[in-house]
Design a protein around this motif. Sequence first.
Motif, short mmCIF file in Angstrom:
data_model
loop_
_atom_site.label_atom_id
_atom_site.label_comp_id
_atom_site.label_asym_id
_atom_site.label_seq_id
_atom_site.Cartn_x
_atom_site.Cartn_y
_atom_site.Cartn_z
N LEU A 199 0.83 -1.21 0.00
CA LEU A 199 0.00 0.00 0.00
C LEU A 199 0.86 1.25 0.00
O LEU A 199 0.57 2.23 -0.71
CB LEU A 199 -0.93 -0.01 1.22
CG LEU A 199 -1.89 1.17 1.35
CD1 LEU A 199 -2.74 1.33 0.09
CD2 LEU A 199 -2.76 1.00 2.58
N GLU A 200 1.95 1.22 0.76
CA GLU A 200 2.87 2.36 0.76
C GLU A 200 3.50 2.55 -0.61
O GLU A 200 3.67 3.68 -1.09
CB GLU A 200 3.94 2.14 1.83
CG GLU A 200 3.38 2.17 3.25
CD GLU A 200 4.36 1.68 4.29
OE1 GLU A 200 4.00 1.70 5.49
OE2 GLU A 200 5.48 1.25 3.92
N ARG A 201 3.84 1.43 -1.26
CA ARG A 201 4.42 1.51 -2.61
C ARG A 201 3.40 2.03 -3.62
O ARG A 201 3.74 2.77 -4.54
CB ARG A 201 4.94 0.14 -3.03
CG ARG A 201 6.19 -0.28 -2.26
CD ARG A 201 6.47 -1.75 -2.45
NE ARG A 201 7.72 -2.13 -1.81
CZ ARG A 201 7.98 -3.34 -1.33
NH1 ARG A 201 7.07 -4.31 -1.43
NH2 ARG A 201 9.14 -3.60 -0.76
N ALA A 202 2.14 1.62 -3.44
CA ALA A 202 1.09 2.08 -4.35
C ALA A 202 0.92 3.59 -4.22
O ALA A 202 0.76 4.30 -5.23
CB ALA A 202 -0.22 1.36 -4.04
N TYR A 203 0.95 4.10 -3.00
CA TYR A 203 0.80 5.54 -2.80
C TYR A 203 1.99 6.30 -3.41
O TYR A 203 1.82 7.35 -4.04
CB TYR A 203 0.67 5.85 -1.31
CG TYR A 203 0.34 7.30 -1.03
CD1 TYR A 203 -0.98 7.76 -1.15
CD2 TYR A 203 1.33 8.20 -0.65
CE1 TYR A 203 -1.28 9.10 -0.91
CE2 TYR A 203 1.03 9.54 -0.40
CZ TYR A 203 -0.29 9.97 -0.53
OH TYR A 203 -0.59 11.29 -0.30
N ARG A 204 3.18 5.74 -3.24
CA ARG A 204 4.36 6.37 -3.84
C ARG A 204 4.26 6.34 -5.36
O ARG A 204 4.64 7.31 -6.04
CB ARG A 204 5.62 5.64 -3.37
CG ARG A 204 6.90 6.23 -3.97
CD ARG A 204 8.13 5.50 -3.50
NE ARG A 204 9.32 6.02 -4.16
CZ ARG A 204 10.54 5.53 -4.01
NH1 ARG A 204 10.74 4.49 -3.20
NH2 ARG A 204 11.57 6.04 -4.65
N HIS A 205 3.75 5.24 -5.91
CA HIS A 205 3.58 5.14 -7.37
C HIS A 205 2.61 6.20 -7.87
O HIS A 205 2.84 6.81 -8.93
CB HIS A 205 3.05 3.74 -7.71
CG HIS A 205 2.59 3.58 -9.13
ND1 HIS A 205 3.44 3.59 -10.20
CD2 HIS A 205 1.33 3.43 -9.64
CE1 HIS A 205 2.76 3.44 -11.32
NE2 HIS A 205 1.46 3.34 -11.02
N GLY A 208 4.34 9.92 -5.90
CA GLY A 208 5.77 10.21 -5.80
C GLY A 208 6.22 10.52 -4.40
O GLY A 208 7.39 10.85 -4.16
N HIS A 209 5.31 10.38 -3.42
CA HIS A 209 5.62 10.69 -2.02
C HIS A 209 5.49 9.44 -1.15
O HIS A 209 4.71 8.53 -1.44
CB HIS A 209 4.69 11.77 -1.49
CG HIS A 209 4.76 13.05 -2.27
ND1 HIS A 209 5.89 13.82 -2.36
CD2 HIS A 209 3.82 13.69 -3.02
CE1 HIS A 209 5.67 14.88 -3.12
NE2 HIS A 209 4.41 14.82 -3.54
N ASP A 210 6.26 9.40 -0.06
CA ASP A 210 6.20 8.29 0.88
C ASP A 210 5.22 8.60 2.00
O ASP A 210 5.19 9.72 2.53
CB ASP A 210 7.59 8.03 1.48
CG ASP A 210 8.57 7.51 0.45
OD1 ASP A 210 8.15 6.70 -0.41
OD2 ASP A 210 9.75 7.91 0.48
N LEU A 211 4.44 7.60 2.37
CA LEU A 211 3.47 7.75 3.45
C LEU A 211 3.21 6.39 4.06
O LEU A 211 3.14 5.38 3.34
CB LEU A 211 2.16 8.34 2.90
CG LEU A 211 1.17 8.92 3.92
CD1 LEU A 211 1.78 10.13 4.64
CD2 LEU A 211 -0.13 9.31 3.24
N ALA A 212 3.12 6.32 5.38
CA ALA A 212 2.85 5.06 6.06
C ALA A 212 1.48 4.52 5.66
O ALA A 212 0.55 5.28 5.38
CB ALA A 212 2.89 5.26 7.58
#
Length: 317
Positions: A199-205, A208-212
Amino acid sequence: MTTNAPLILAADIGGTNTRVALLDATSLRAQTVTRYQNAKSSGLEDILRHYMDAQGAKPDAVSLALAGPIENGSGRLTNLDWAIDTASASAATDGAMGVLLNDLQAQGRALPFLAPQSLKGVQTGDPSSNEATCLMIGIGTGLNVAPVHRVGGQTYVPAAEAGHISFSARDAALGAFEKDLEGRLGHVAAEDIMSGRGLERAYRHVTGHDLAASDVMALCGQSDKDADTAVGLLVRALGHFCGDMALAHLPLGGIYLVGGVARALLPFMDKHGFLSCFADKGRFSGFMGQFPISVVEDDYAALVGAASYAQERLNVR
């Protein structure tokens, strides 16, 4: 519960947290459930000794449900650098008989003890016999799958590491996500997408930002468009994956989704087409409607399943 029920210390050991409890056979002493953050401990023995000191109990058995592969009484967590064995667990619990099983095996063994209200239905499916195969799919820090076979009143749950099979995208958006991860990870396993880290990778995809992961879910609950898009990627991927696993195992007794990520995704499954992805099997699409699907909301089920396994082993000594 009988007065001579064995006292069992059960531990559910994940990549992030470890839950420990005392049970009289399979009857959980709810007030004894204690959660430890693994990052704050030096290892499982440290947790067990702390717990023993706090509870002042002498268990007959210590049963460890481990998120990782098991072999010859020892195992290693897939998502944490801890090695665990029954001998060390026994030593940390004043000589209690030590047993070890995969955490999803423990979830499968807990099925006979689950209260109906702990199950949230996703698909009704068709009625089946009590002997029908069931399927546990655990989505949390990692991903795994375990079939549950009931034979002659006994429960058999073979171990598996299905979370590490190769991921295969079924739509353009998932394909773009897979390609993104391939560039960063090389091999993209199912767990790399369908998990908290996924889920964190999906949000970054998407952004472009990291989020828990917990923050992504919180934003999704507030109708944040980017978070909702990231959650949608996981829901669709999970639908396709669960459909593949259903065809591999034919679990007419039901598919049970367990783990923190499974529970978090439940409110968004309808919106993002979980069932349509589950049934996306060409000429077998109609066949997919017969499998009951539920999300398990009992967070202590693995503890009960681990205790059930230990009780069985005590009875055959």
